[in-house]
Design a protein around this motif. Structure first.
Motif, PDB file in Angstrom:
ATOM      1  N   SER A  44      14.850  10.095  18.215  1.00  0.00           N
ATOM      2  CA  SER A  44      14.167  10.469  19.382  1.00  0.00           C
ATOM      3  C   SER A  44      12.814   9.900  19.747  1.00  0.00           C
ATOM      4  CB  SER A  44      14.302  11.999  19.465  1.00  0.00           C
ATOM      5  OG  SER A  44      13.215  12.549  18.497  1.00  0.00           O
ATOM      6  N   HIS A  45      11.807   9.852  18.724  1.00  0.00           N
ATOM      7  CA  HIS A  45      10.615   9.492  19.128  1.00  0.00           C
ATOM      8  C   HIS A  45      10.703   7.899  19.331  1.00  0.00           C
ATOM      9  CE1 HIS A  45       9.504   7.199  15.371  1.00  0.00           C
ATOM     10  NE2 HIS A  45      10.517   7.927  14.548  1.00  0.00           N
ATOM     11  N   THR A  46      11.478   7.135  18.663  1.00  0.00           N
ATOM     12  CA  THR A  46      11.730   5.711  19.069  1.00  0.00           C
ATOM     13  C   THR A  46      12.176   5.403  20.655  1.00  0.00           C
ATOM     14  OG1 THR A  46      13.748   5.316  18.248  1.00  0.00           O
ATOM     15  CG2 THR A  46      12.066   5.139  16.665  1.00  0.00           C
ATOM     16  N   VAL A  47      12.897   6.240  21.030  1.00  0.00           N
ATOM     17  CA  VAL A  47      13.496   6.071  21.967  1.00  0.00           C
ATOM     18  C   VAL A  47      12.562   6.802  23.689  1.00  0.00           C
ATOM     19  CG1 VAL A  47      15.292   6.700  23.923  1.00  0.00           C
ATOM     20  CG2 VAL A  47      15.700   6.068  21.475  1.00  0.00           C
ATOM     21  N   VAL A  48      12.154   7.680  23.040  1.00  0.00           N
ATOM     22  CA  VAL A  48      11.129   8.370  24.419  1.00  0.00           C
ATOM     23  C   VAL A  48       9.741   8.090  24.080  1.00  0.00           C
ATOM     24  CG1 VAL A  48      10.112  10.629  24.957  1.00  0.00           C
ATOM     25  CG2 VAL A  48      12.684  10.435  24.092  1.00  0.00           C
ATOM     26  N   GLY A  49       9.211   8.016  22.643  1.00  0.00           N
ATOM     27  CA  GLY A  49       7.894   7.401  22.513  1.00  0.00           C
ATOM     28  C   GLY A  49       7.115   8.664  22.369  1.00  0.00           C
ATOM     29  N   PRO A  50       6.072   8.637  21.820  1.00  0.00           N
ATOM     30  CA  PRO A  50       5.403   7.209  20.879  1.00  0.00           C
ATOM     31  C   PRO A  50       6.093   7.401  19.664  1.00  0.00           C
ATOM     32  CG  PRO A  50       3.878   8.952  20.898  1.00  0.00           C
ATOM     33  CD  PRO A  50       4.725   9.669  21.766  1.00  0.00           C
ATOM     34  N   TRP A  51       6.205   6.005  19.116  1.00  0.00           N
ATOM     35  CA  TRP A  51       6.477   6.017  17.737  1.00  0.00           C
ATOM     36  C   TRP A  51       5.508   6.847  16.582  1.00  0.00           C
ATOM     37  CZ3 TRP A  51      10.037   2.045  15.280  1.00  0.00           C
ATOM     38  CH2 TRP A  51      10.891   1.539  16.264  1.00  0.00           C
ATOM     39  N   VAL A  52       6.126   7.280  15.629  1.00  0.00           N
ATOM     40  CA  VAL A  52       5.429   8.074  14.670  1.00  0.00           C
ATOM     41  C   VAL A  52       5.776   7.827  13.189  1.00  0.00           C
ATOM     42  CG1 VAL A  52       4.435  10.236  13.866  1.00  0.00           C
ATOM     43  CG2 VAL A  52       5.226  10.117  16.256  1.00  0.00           C
ATOM     44  N   SER A  53       4.844   7.861  12.417  1.00  0.00           N
ATOM     45  CA  SER A  53       5.156   7.208  11.112  1.00  0.00           C
ATOM     46  C   SER A  53       5.410   8.204  10.016  1.00  0.00           C
ATOM     47  CB  SER A  53       4.079   5.984  10.613  1.00  0.00           C
ATOM     48  OG  SER A  53       2.749   6.724  10.692  1.00  0.00           O
ATOM     49  N   ASP A  54       5.804   9.468  10.490  1.00  0.00           N
ATOM     50  CA  ASP A  54       5.805  10.424   9.572  1.00  0.00           C
ATOM     51  C   ASP A  54       6.941  10.609   8.585  1.00  0.00           C
ATOM     52  OD1 ASP A  54       7.540  10.800  11.451  1.00  0.00           O
ATOM     53  OD2 ASP A  54       7.040  12.914  12.167  1.00  0.00           O
ATOM     54  N   HIS A  55       8.113   9.687   9.108  1.00  0.00           N
ATOM     55  CA  HIS A  55       9.248   9.556   8.116  1.00  0.00           C
ATOM     56  C   HIS A  55       9.182   8.383   7.356  1.00  0.00           C
ATOM     57  CE1 HIS A  55      11.246  13.457   8.810  1.00  0.00           C
ATOM     58  NE2 HIS A  55      11.078  13.485   9.874  1.00  0.00           N
ATOM     59  N   SER A  56       9.919   7.267   8.195  1.00  0.00           N
ATOM     60  CA  SER A  56       9.964   5.888   7.645  1.00  0.00           C
ATOM     61  C   SER A  56      10.105   4.994   8.774  1.00  0.00           C
ATOM     62  CB  SER A  56      10.988   5.734   6.599  1.00  0.00           C
ATOM     63  OG  SER A  56      11.514   4.300   6.369  1.00  0.00           O
ATOM     64  N   VAL A  57       9.178   4.164   9.039  1.00  0.00           N
ATOM     65  CA  VAL A  57       8.957   3.363  10.173  1.00  0.00           C
ATOM     66  C   VAL A  57      10.203   2.359   9.904  1.00  0.00           C
ATOM     67  CG1 VAL A  57       7.899   1.430  11.460  1.00  0.00           C
ATOM     68  CG2 VAL A  57       6.771   3.530  10.847  1.00  0.00           C
ATOM     69  N   LEU A  58      10.247   1.850   8.592  1.00  0.00           N
ATOM     70  CA  LEU A  58      11.357   0.815   8.499  1.00  0.00           C
ATOM     71  C   LEU A  58      12.826   1.466   8.804  1.00  0.00           C
ATOM     72  CD1 LEU A  58      12.581  -1.896   7.270  1.00  0.00           C
ATOM     73  CD2 LEU A  58      12.254  -1.085   5.068  1.00  0.00           C
ATOM     74  N   TYR A  59      13.000   2.666   8.406  1.00  0.00           N
ATOM     75  CA  TYR A  59      14.407   3.147   8.480  1.00  0.00           C
ATOM     76  C   TYR A  59      14.554   3.532   9.982  1.00  0.00           C
ATOM     77  CZ  TYR A  59      18.686   5.896   7.689  1.00  0.00           C
ATOM     78  OH  TYR A  59      20.067   6.264   7.683  1.00  0.00           O
ATOM     79  N   ASP A  60      13.562   4.168  10.734  1.00  0.00           N
ATOM     80  CA  ASP A  60      13.522   4.337  11.953  1.00  0.00           C
ATOM     81  C   ASP A  60      13.855   3.133  12.880  1.00  0.00           C
ATOM     82  OD1 ASP A  60      12.662   7.007  11.344  1.00  0.00           O
ATOM     83  OD2 ASP A  60      10.829   6.718  12.310  1.00  0.00           O
TER      84      ASP A  60
END
Length: 468
Positions: A44-60
């Protein structure tokens, strides 16, 4: 028994193909994969924005790439099946080179994907899946080191890559890397400084990316509440058990974030979910007052260290306690989410909505396979199987017995390094684990199962040596 350690490529190929075929059946039966609230948040955050690094940016990024390029999520889960099949094959072959019986080790590696904790888990949209795959591969590298009784440059390079990926796939990965590398430094006899430097760089890289590089690309750092949520959970447990410890100023601070009833109800030591994942807990206020809340936590740590330590041990029970606690809130093992639609996890306005959220829905490619897989998975969730299928503690202890006996039987201290990743996972759950989730200890379950043939082979060697 297990004396022929010559490489046989066809055995490795057969192991991989069987594991891939079984995992492919799970993929077709549960397409595009199982998911939870976290899975939806990855996208959801990668489509809507902004990207967040709370989980894994690589997996996201992998989830986003699959969604934007294919319009679905099946590419990610299928890639996970291939990577898991490869990791199982690599670890099995590495253990055989170390001296584990070839046939039994191969059979275990082929059968493991049939078990829901491997098969269903592998096709779940969780960052913990590639994290676990990296952990298995690290155990495989350590087994190769033990077989050679030396740390070689290729092995060091392999550890560097895998440890870096481990840190990139989960927020506490750098802690796992640190503990595992320190354990290996104690075991190996050469290249210790290089190993320590490699581990330090691998552990530091994800932290540097999160704090320095990602913000340059508009990727927002995790919220303070997300980072410090376990400390807030410690406060809730302390308030529930010893409310007299809190001053009027402390109470005022806490009520700014959530009603005292919420702090009391959220004060179960096994999980922080009843505290932070309720509507009356304000993440915005918790972020704004994070410094004061952390100061309150530090005060509790200094004045009541036993209580804080006991709380951490309780929350880390998934790694230490072989059986779940069904009598206390949050004490039962969380295995896999089973709901067929995302909206049952995240209703309207719960997360930033986006076109295409329907991809988080169960759409089996084969109803015949689904009719086999679903009751098999459902049956495995019965409480009587929990200790052996879904909790890693027993398997971790078995791993230590297996490598200990193998080190004795083979007169090879390097064998102990195979369990370094298991010990690292057990220890680091105390740092930032929020609940009794099976996924946090998935790797020890798989490593432990694959170490059973090595354990039996070591017992046979020792028995034979005693006879002669």
């Amino acid at each position: 028994m297990g004396s022929d350690t010559r490489p046989r490529p066809w055995v490795a190929l057969a192991t991989f193909l069987v594991a891939q075929a079984v995992l492919g059946c799970w993929w077709a039966a549960l397409y595009p994969g199982l998911f939870s609230r976290d899975s939806v948040l990855y996208l959801s955050h990668t489509v809507v924005g902004p990207w967040v690094s709370d989980h894994s940016v690589l997996y996201d990024s992998l989830v986003w790439l699959s969604f934007t390029k294919t319009g679905d999520l099946g590419a990610v889960t299928f890639a996970q099946t291939t990577a898991m099949a490869g990791a199982l094959t690599y670890l099995a072959q590495s253990l055989h080179r170390l001296g584990a019986p070839r046939l039994l080790t191969t059979v275990v590696a082929m059968l493991l994907p049939v078990a829901p904790p491997v098969g269903a888990f592998t096709v779940t949209l969780w960052k913990d899946v590639p994290f676990t795959i990296c952990a298995l591969a690290i155990a495989g590298v350590c087994a190769r080191i033990a077989a050679r009784r030396a740390l070689t440059w290729p092995a060091l390079a392999g550890l560097a890559v895998l440890c870096t990926l481990l840190g990139l796939f989960r927020a506490n990965g750098f802690l796992v890397v640190g503990v595992a590398v320190l354990a290996l430094v104690v075991i190996v006899r050469t290249m210790r400084v290089r190993l320590l430097l490699t581990g330090t760089l691998a552990a530091a890289l994800p932290l540097l990316l999160t704090n320095l590089l990602f913000p340059q690309f508009g990727i927002v750092a995790p919220s303070k509440t997300y980072v410090y949520h376990t400390a807030f959970g410690d406060i809730a447990v302390a308030y529930r058990e010893r409310p007299e410890l809190f001053t009027s100023q402390d109470i005022s601070l806490m009520t700014t974030v959530a009603p005292l009833k919420r702090w009391w109800e959220g004060g179960t030591c096994y999980t922080i979910n009843p505290l932070i994942w309720r509507r009356d807990f304000s993440w915005w206020q918790a972020d704004a007052h994070a410094t004061e809340l952390l100061e309150l936590w530090r005060h509790l740590l200094v004045t009541e260290p036993r209580m804080v330590i006991d709380t951490r041990l309780c929350r880390g029970a998934i790694a230490w306690r072989p059986v779940q606690d069904s009598t206390t809130a949050g004490g039962m093992t969380y295995r896999l989410s089973r709901r067929p639609y995302a909206d049952t996890y995240v209703g309207p306005y719960e997360v930033a909505d986006f076109p295409g959220r329907w991809v988080f829905s169960l759409r089996p490619l084969s109803m015949e396979l689904n009719r086999v897989a679903d009751p098999w998975l459902t049956g495995s969730l019965a409480p009587e199987y929990d200790w052996v299928l879904w909790r890693g503690a027993s398997w971790a202890y078995l791993s230590y017995v297996a490598v200990g006996l193998a080190a004795w039987a083979l007169r090879n201290r390097y064998v102990l390094g195979v369990a370094a990743i298991v010990a690292a996972l057990q220890l680091t759950v105390l740092a930032n684990i929020s609940a009794q989730d099976f996924r946090y200890m998935a790797a020890p379950i798989i490593v432990g199962a694959l170490l059973v043939p090595l354990l039996l082979g070591s017992l046979w060697r020792l028995a034979w040596s005693w006879r002669t």
